[in-house]
Design an enzyme around this catalytic site. Structure first.
Site, PDB file in Angstrom:
ATOM      1  N   ASN A 215       0.917  -1.252   0.095  1.00 34.71           N
ATOM      2  CA  ASN A 215       0.056  -0.085  -0.105  1.00 34.71           C
ATOM      3  C   ASN A 215       0.836   1.243   0.012  1.00 34.71           C
ATOM      4  OD1 ASN A 215      -1.868   1.932   0.113  1.00 34.71           O
ATOM      5  ND2 ASN A 215      -2.881   1.284   1.964  1.00 34.71           N
ATOM      6  N   ASP A 242     -10.652   5.615  -9.557  1.00 35.62           N
ATOM      7  CA  ASP A 242     -10.687   4.950  -8.142  1.00 35.62           C
ATOM      8  C   ASP A 242     -11.263   3.551  -8.205  1.00 35.62           C
ATOM      9  OD1 ASP A 242      -9.343   6.400  -6.475  1.00 35.62           O
ATOM     10  OD2 ASP A 242     -10.847   8.042  -5.870  1.00 35.62           O
ATOM     11  N   ASP A 244     -14.008   2.506  -5.876  1.00 31.58           N
ATOM     12  CA  ASP A 244     -15.281   2.445  -5.344  1.00 31.58           C
ATOM     13  C   ASP A 244     -16.131   3.479  -6.247  1.00 31.58           C
ATOM     14  OD1 ASP A 244     -13.962   4.718  -4.443  1.00 31.58           O
ATOM     15  OD2 ASP A 244     -14.688   4.674  -2.504  1.00 31.58           O
ATOM     16  N   ASP A 354      -3.228  14.773  -6.721  1.00 26.37           N
ATOM     17  CA  ASP A 354      -4.005  15.059  -8.105  1.00 26.37           C
ATOM     18  C   ASP A 354      -3.762  16.538  -8.390  1.00 26.37           C
ATOM     19  OD1 ASP A 354      -5.532  15.888  -5.766  1.00 26.37           O
ATOM     20  OD2 ASP A 354      -7.218  14.316  -6.667  1.00 26.37           O
ATOM     21  N   HIS A 378     -18.981   7.966  -7.783  1.00 26.58           N
ATOM     22  CA  HIS A 378     -18.152   7.598  -6.920  1.00 26.58           C
ATOM     23  C   HIS A 378     -18.570   7.738  -5.306  1.00 26.58           C
ATOM     24  CE1 HIS A 378     -14.295   8.380  -4.227  1.00 26.58           C
ATOM     25  NE2 HIS A 378     -13.644   7.919  -5.158  1.00 26.58           N
TER      26      HIS A 378
END
Length: 612
Positions: A215, A242, A244, A354, A378
């Site tokens: 991770n 992403d 989810d 980002d 999202h």
């Protein structure tokens, strides 16, 4: 003419108003048929002035040099088709009217429409009209034809990720432009172990590449996708996503077509719609406010706009072209030319990676365009405040680092003042853990960028370990004596009004500071004196208490906040000293951090981080 948008229809009733102007409850409501066509019943009218149904012409005029847009429809039945155009003010006017026929084609001159405006069509049915298909075309030919890699970073959300892969596998038009889908799996619950994965993997074949790694946060996951894309000569862009999320493949394709057609390469951002409230748009564009060096919408009142309650036709501000500074990496297409020019992500783990990348890309000539109609759903974060959890370290450190790199005002404008004021509010509100993390964050900034890559994998464990000494990091729920006792004395009614004006706030601060020297009573040390609902736990209410339980939004759990004068003053002096040191050293810190960026973001540096 060249395809820009293809008409798509809702796959679920709760998303209908994003595709079709709705009149829910009406007997003559248009309906999607089993073959994917749309039936407009006789005597009714169906409009497409919707987020996914309309065409955002201004963006194509401004960035791709489009002069003419053509609407092509495949229809049957009897009735009338009207083409409607708006300007930057949102005022709609009919620009063409055609009788329903098997094929309808209408050209619209949009050469004067760079500042704003949409196109849409309406069908008025004399007899039943079947809309079998439609598309918007532009007179600008694609200037790029490379394939696109799609990169999903995932951590312990294999179910969401698998559904996205299924949607991609079932979308032949999208697969035609994809080289492969990278799934960068950084979790312990692996996507490859999810039931049904083998079937999707067989269907996608070489268009699926699963990469297991530790991770390293969003920046590590997305940088892996960027790096792998650079290693594929056939690809000229990577689309970051992403895990989810839910997708409409056509909405992803719109970003790809725009990327291929724009005059000069740009970063193409997709909008975020709320997964649990599908018609709510997170933001139309996002900027970094240089006065406070903080991200957000240019107008905060436009955030979380519900397109079902106030659709496109009734939202004038949505018709003016909105230029932003960055786009979240829930969906963002980045040209390979930008990666070769500015490098990959900064190793920031989460938060601001980002925004920092997009600011860096813009400085190199690659602006970000958040394209309406290119979007996904999202899972939103509105019910969770991660600024008081372990991510507080990343919010603080990465915001300051990004300001050192890109702020146009001395010391980031009001940035340091704002951060210090936030720490004072947190301390008065007995939130000691995030202030501890903020102090650690500023010390990391002062220490310089040398260990960012080396310590990337340790970011989360270190931040969480720092919270072990603080009472507030233990979550309380039913069965915990502290929780049960506090909930029994839950506060009812509204909290006092917020102190307004400099004098009132100064008086509030003075009174709250005096309270900090008073430790909680023996009883208050054993258990909270009461409970506050989340909406009641404002920064001006919590300091009135010496020991209180603050409930989550659903009321089923909470955290115990208890006054600790020693901890208050220790952290108060520490955060003040850290902010002063950053302010004094701002210029030298900015110089050292800026000098380090080329190496920190270089593909070779990231390759060593991934492979050792």
């Amino acid at each position: 003419m060249h395809v820009a948008h293809v008409l798509s229809l809702p796959s679920a009733e709760d998303r209908r108003s994003l595709y079709l102007e709705g009149r829910a409850g009406k007997d003559d409501l248009a309906s999607v048929q089993a073959d994917g066509s749309l039936l407009v019943p006789a005597g009714s009218a169906q409009g497409f002035a919707t987020y996914f149904g309309a065409f955002p012409a201004a963006y194509w005029v401004r960035w791709a040099g489009v002069s003419t847009v053509r609407l092509e429809l495949d229809l049957s039945g009897a009735g009338t088709v009207r083409v409607v155009r708006t300007g930057p003010d949102g005022v709609a006017r009919t620009v063409a009217t055609e009788a329903v026929a098997d094929r309808v084609g209408v050209d619209v001159d949009v050469s004067d429409g760079a500042e704003g405006g949409w196109l849409w069509f309406e069908v008025e049915a004399d007899a039943d009209v079947l809309v079998r298909g439609g598309r918007w075309l532009v007179d600008a030919a694609p200037r790029r034809d490379g394939r696109v890699c799609l990169s999903i970073t995932t951590v312990n959300k294999p179910d969401y990720c698998l559904e996205t892969l299924r949607a991609i596998a079932a979308a032949p038009a999208l697969r035609e432009v994809l080289e492969t889908v990278f799934v960068v799996d950084q979790g312990t619950r692996k996507v490859a172990d999810e039931e049904g994965f083998d079937d999707v993997a067989r269907e996608l074949g070489p268009q699926l590449t699963v990469i297991d790694q530790g991770n390293l946060g969003g920046s590590g996951g997305f940088s892996r996708g960027m790096l792998e894309t650079l290693d594929r000569p056939a690809c000229d862009a990577v689309m970051l996503m992403d895990d989810d999320v839910a997708v409409d493949p056509e909405a992803l394709l719109r970003a790809v077509r725009f990327h291929r057609t724009v005059t000069d390469p740009v970063v193409v951002g997709g909008h975020m719609l709320d997964y649990n409230q599908p018609t709510v748009l997170h933001a139309f564009s996002e900027v970094v406010d240089q006065r406070h060096f903080m991200w957000g919408s240019p107008d905060r009142e436009h955030e979380r706009h519900d397109l079902a309650a106030t659709p496109l036709r009734e939202t004038p501000w949505m018709h003016r072209r909105a230029d932003g500074d960055f786009n979240g990496w829930w969906m963002c297409l980045i040209p390979v030319t930008a990666l070769r020019a500015v490098g990959l992500s900064m190793p920031l783990f989460l938060k601001w990676d980002d925004a920092e990348f997009c600011l860096r890309a813009a400085e190199a000539g690659f602006p970000t365009v958040s394209l309406p109609g290119a979007a996904l759903w999202h899972v939103a974060w509105v019910d969770k405040d991660d600024t008081v959890e372990w991510q507080a370290l990343l919010h603080e450190r990465n915001r300051v680092v990004t300001a050192l790199l890109h702020a146009r005002r001395p010391r980031g404008g009001a940035l340091l003042r704002d951060l210090l004021a936030t720490d004072l509010k947190l301390l008065l509100g007995m939130r000691y853990y995030p202030v501890d993390l903020h102090v650690r964050a500023l010390r990391e900034v002062l220490a310089g960028p040398g260990t960012l890559h080396a310590e990337l994998a340790d970011t989360v464990p270190a931040a969480r370990a720092a919270g072990e000494r603080y009472l507030e990091t233990t979550r309380r729920s039913a069965g915990d004596p502290a929780f049960d006792a506090a909930v029994a004395r839950r506060r009812s009614g509204d909290v006092p009004p917020r102190p307004e004006g400099t004098r009132a706030q100064a008086l509030f601060a003075a009174r709250s500071l005096l309270r900090t020297v008073l430790p909680p009573s023996a009883t208050e040390r054993r258990r909270p004196a009461g409970a506050l609902e989340r909406g009641q736990a404002t920064w001006w209410e919590v300091p009135r208490h010496a020991s209180v339980l603050v409930l989550d939004a659903d009321g089923r759990a909470g955290v115990w906040l208890r006054r600790d004068p020693g901890t208050f003053w220790r952290l108060a002096f520490a955060t003040l000293a850290s902010h002063v040191r950053v302010a004094v050293r701002w210029r030298s810190l900015a110089a050292s951090w800026r000098a380090a960026v080329p190496d920190l973001t270089a593909p070779g540096t990231w390759r060593r981080t991934f492979h050792g």
